[in-house]
Design a protein around this motif. Structure first.
Motif, PDB file in Angstrom:
ATOM      1  N   ALA A   9       0.852  -1.195   0.000  1.00  0.00           N
ATOM      2  CA  ALA A   9       0.000   0.000   0.000  1.00  0.00           C
ATOM      3  C   ALA A   9       0.887   1.243   0.000  1.00  0.00           C
ATOM      4  N   VAL A  11       0.325   4.441   0.379  1.00  0.00           N
ATOM      5  CA  VAL A  11       0.156   5.426   1.466  1.00  0.00           C
ATOM      6  C   VAL A  11       0.937   5.012   2.699  1.00  0.00           C
ATOM      7  N   LEU A  12       0.896   3.722   3.003  1.00  0.00           N
ATOM      8  CA  LEU A  12       1.586   3.248   4.196  1.00  0.00           C
ATOM      9  C   LEU A  12       3.090   3.248   4.004  1.00  0.00           C
ATOM     10  N   ARG A  54       0.534  -9.485   3.756  1.00  0.00           N
ATOM     11  CA  ARG A  54      -0.248  -9.690   2.527  1.00  0.00           C
ATOM     12  C   ARG A  54       0.257  -8.790   1.429  1.00  0.00           C
ATOM     13  N   GLN A  84      -2.510  -6.447   9.191  1.00  0.00           N
ATOM     14  CA  GLN A  84      -3.765  -5.936   9.745  1.00  0.00           C
ATOM     15  C   GLN A  84      -4.494  -6.993  10.561  1.00  0.00           C
TER      16      GLN A  84
ATOM     17  N   GLU B 220     -13.815  -7.397   1.464  1.00  0.00           N
ATOM     18  CA  GLU B 220     -12.723  -7.487   2.444  1.00  0.00           C
ATOM     19  C   GLU B 220     -11.438  -6.931   1.853  1.00  0.00           C
ATOM     20  N   ARG B 221     -11.156  -7.303   0.605  1.00  0.00           N
ATOM     21  CA  ARG B 221      -9.942  -6.842  -0.063  1.00  0.00           C
ATOM     22  C   ARG B 221      -9.941  -5.322  -0.183  1.00  0.00           C
ATOM     23  N   HIS B 224      -9.434  -3.830   3.239  1.00  0.00           N
ATOM     24  CA  HIS B 224      -8.094  -4.095   3.753  1.00  0.00           C
ATOM     25  C   HIS B 224      -7.053  -3.249   3.028  1.00  0.00           C
ATOM     26  N   ASP B 225      -7.089  -3.309   1.705  1.00  0.00           N
ATOM     27  CA  ASP B 225      -6.050  -2.630   0.926  1.00  0.00           C
ATOM     28  C   ASP B 225      -6.283  -1.128   0.853  1.00  0.00           C
ATOM     29  N   ALA B 228      -8.470   0.487   5.302  1.00  0.00           N
ATOM     30  CA  ALA B 228      -7.681   0.216   6.504  1.00  0.00           C
ATOM     31  C   ALA B 228      -6.263   0.759   6.371  1.00  0.00           C
ATOM     32  N   ALA B 229      -5.656   0.586   5.192  1.00  0.00           N
ATOM     33  CA  ALA B 229      -4.290   1.083   4.989  1.00  0.00           C
ATOM     34  C   ALA B 229      -4.240   2.601   5.158  1.00  0.00           C
ATOM     35  N   ARG B 230      -5.259   3.282   4.609  1.00  0.00           N
ATOM     36  CA  ARG B 230      -5.299   4.744   4.727  1.00  0.00           C
ATOM     37  C   ARG B 230      -5.459   5.172   6.182  1.00  0.00           C
ATOM     38  N   VAL B 232      -4.508   3.540   8.823  1.00  0.00           N
ATOM     39  CA  VAL B 232      -3.247   3.321   9.536  1.00  0.00           C
ATOM     40  C   VAL B 232      -2.294   4.477   9.260  1.00  0.00           C
TER      41      VAL B 232
END
Lengths: 214, 409
Positions: A9, A11-12, A54, A84, B220-221, B224-225, B228-230, B232
């Motif tokens: 990702a 952004v991360l 992942r 996560q 979910e994908r 998650h991608d 949730a990533a944003r 975090v």
């Protein structure tokens, strides 16, 4: 510290790079999949690799497998796997190749910047850092009930903090106990789990592994 | 014989079929006796498994009859589903005793007897008498058959001509006489009524389950991608800002904190926008107000102009609305992506309990329903509610896709 990041990702990845750079670490490479992680660890020889579980192409446990492999190739490399979700099986697989300098944390722990950076330092120093969630899951697993049954509530608390990689004095501080009584609890835990007397740090790791291995 | 020439091969096979009837009917009769024995044997408990074996074994007889009907009478009877047992000896026994396909084959063995007799009698009679009369000039003088034996040469030739006529008629007669045989094979040896429907329902149920699982995996994908990533990253920025603010008395740290909060603010807004797209993909809120309104929004968002014509006097079930909406969305996305069309049209009507959706474009055509293609996925989705999807897309265009769904499920 010299650090590589493997995180798909963007952004991360950028956020981590910013965070680590602002604290005086050197991010020597930031990549997006397991294959690239292996290549850049071979090339840069960093102190620590921060690896997402992942990643492409399979989006399952790519990162974990890459992390296990780079640790095999470079035993001195510290690895922080972050994800996560916490899967106890992943933790067990990761620790199976030795627990020195290994960490497994939920991604959201990065929000507490100081703790996150401290965890990286501990991993670089060869300690084991496990997310509290790993410990919670293990404690909650019924199949471990009989082994855990021998421990008192207080001893479980101590074990949980041990699993997170805390030292006796840190445990004492967290639980408002004296250093001496923490030592006593730790000795009790070793005895009840049947761990032979040996180098103290190694036994701490074994106590945690005891619960990770089926 | 020029008249029979086009049917000669077929007539020969049908004759063979009719002449084999005594053999097949005899075998069937024999099997019936065995089954009868089985029924009587159930008086003793050990007879029950024997009867069960007989019932399932009747499938073999049915298969033989079916094969013969296909090979010789040209009657295409679909094979019934194979015997499906259940775990456990008692369940297996019950499944065998209740095997509908087996019992139907047994019944076929019984009721086909008169039909078989008819077929054989007509075939043997027509061909036999025909040949007998045809060859009359050869044997009339020996008078082996006094009842029909002619007395003069002209009579004999006349009878011979009658034989020719009979032989010409014979193929048609046999075909007619085989009608009951065919009908019985079709009715009793194919899949039981309802079996085909059950099969379709089983297939579409599997599709529905897979589709639901795939949808959950996709959500979910995405969460998650994306989200949730944003979040975090956002939390990380705020955490860093917090650290900087702890020593806010130093101006350069305050400045860094401000930069981090700006970034976090931007991150939060982007996360919200992404989440909005994601939730709309799960269930468009406009759909709650009705399919027409949801499609209007969809048409307005399309990169190429879409003319929407909707006439829905009656509101379909929510699930049907949802399928119709996502079909239209996917079809319009296809139009924009692949067709090179300049404009598209969507028509929505109700007709005799059906919701008829039509999506047309003036693009280059050539759309196909290959395995694994988006269109195949759509067709599967539509099939779940007994709907149909049709494509007309000649090379060079235009492409017209029609979807018919029941209004209510």
């Amino acid at each position: 510290m010299r650090i590589v990041i493997a995180e798909d990702a963007v952004v991360l990845r950028d956020g981590l790079r910013l965070l680590l750079a602002s604290r005086g670490h050197e991010v020597v490479a930031a990549v997006g999949d397991g294959e690239a992680l292996r290549a850049c660890v071979d090339e840069h020889r960093p102190d620590i690799a921060v690896v997402d579980v992942r990643m492409p192409p399979s989006h399952t446990d790519e990162g974990l497998r890459a992390a296990i492999q780079v640790r095999r190739d470079h035993p001195d490399l510290g690895v922080l796997v972050f994800s996560q979700y916490i899967e106890t099986r992943y933790a067990a697989q990761l620790l199976a190749g030795g627990a020195r300098g290994v960490g497994y944390l939920l991604k959201e722990r990065v929000a507490d910047v100081r703790d996150f950076l401290a965890a990286l330092d501990r991993i670089a120093a060869g300690e084991t850092v496990l997310d509290p969630e790993v410990v919670t899951q293990l404690m909650g697993a019924s199949r471990r009930g009989d082994a855990l049954g021998a421990l008192t509530a207080r001893e479980r608390e101590v074990l949980a903090l041990m699993a997170e990689g805390r030292s006796n004095s840190a445990i004492a501080e967290a639980l408002f106990l004296s250093y001496g009584s923490v030592e006593k609890h730790v000795t009790q835990i070793f005895t009840k789990l049947g761990l032979p007397p040996s180098d103290g740090d190694h036994r701490r790791v074994l106590a945690v592994l005891h619960y990770l291995q089926a | 014989m020029p008249i029979t020439a086009p049917v000669r091969g077929r007539a020969g096979r049908e004759l063979a079929y009719a002449l084999l009837m005594p053999l097949m009917a005899g075998l069937g009769l024999l099997y019936l006796l065995v089954v009868l024995l089985g029924v009587i044997a159930t008086a003793n408990i050990v007879g029950v498994p024997f009867l069960a074996l007989c019932v399932v074994g009747a499938r073999g007889l049915g298969a033989a009859n079916r094969g013969l009907a296909r090979a010789l009478a040209g009657e295409q009877v679909a094979a019934p589903a194979p015997f499906r047992s259940r775990p456990g000896p008692l369940n297996r026994l019950a499944a065998a005793l209740g095997d509908v396909v087996g019992w139907r084959a047994v019944i076929h063995g019984l009721v086909r007897l008169p039909a078989a007799v008819l077929a054989f009698a007509v075939a043997a009679g027509l061909w036999g008498y025909g040949l007998l009369l045809l060859s009359c000039p050869l044997w009339w003088r020996t008078a082996a058959l006094p009842a029909i034996a002619p007395t003069t040469w002209p009579d004999a030739l006349l009878l011979s001509a009658a034989g020719v006529a009979l032989l010409l008629l014979a193929p048609w007669g046999v075909r007619l006489a085989l009608v009951p045989e065919r009908w019985l094979a079709r009715t009793l040896l194919g899949p039981a009524p309802g079996a085909a429907r059950i099969r379709t329902l089983e297939q579409t149920r599997a599709l529905a389950v897979d589709d639901a699982a795939a949808a959950l995996r996709r959500i979910e994908r995405d969460l998650h991608d994306g989200t949730a990533a944003r979040l975090v990253a956002l939390a990380m920025r705020l955490g860093m800002a917090q650290e900087e603010l702890a020593e806010a008395d130093r101006p350069e740290r305050l400045e860094r904190a401000r930069g981090l909060v700006d970034g976090a603010h931007r991150e939060a807004k982007e996360t919200l926008a992404e989440l909005r797209v994601l939730t709309r993909g799960i269930h468009p809120p406009a759909l709650d107000k009705g399919l027409e309104i949801a499609l209007e929004t969809l048409a307005a968002r399309s990169p190429i102009p879409v003319a929407l014509e909707a006439d829905l006097p009656e509101r379909p079930s929510p699930a049907v609305e949802s399928i119709a909406f996502f079909c239209t969305a996917e079809l319009l996305a296809n139009v924009a992506k692949h067709s090179g069309a300049r404009r598209a049209a969507v028509e929505l009507r109700t007709r005799a309990g059906l919701l008829a959706l039509l999506v047309r474009d003036d693009g280059k055509g050539g759309a196909m329903m290959d395995a694994g293609s988006g269109l195949r996925g759509l067709a599967d989705r539509v099939r779940m509610v007994d709907g149909r999807l049709g494509i007309r897309s000649p090379a060079g265009g235009p492409t017209v896709v029609t979807v018919e769904l029941p209004l209510h499920i």
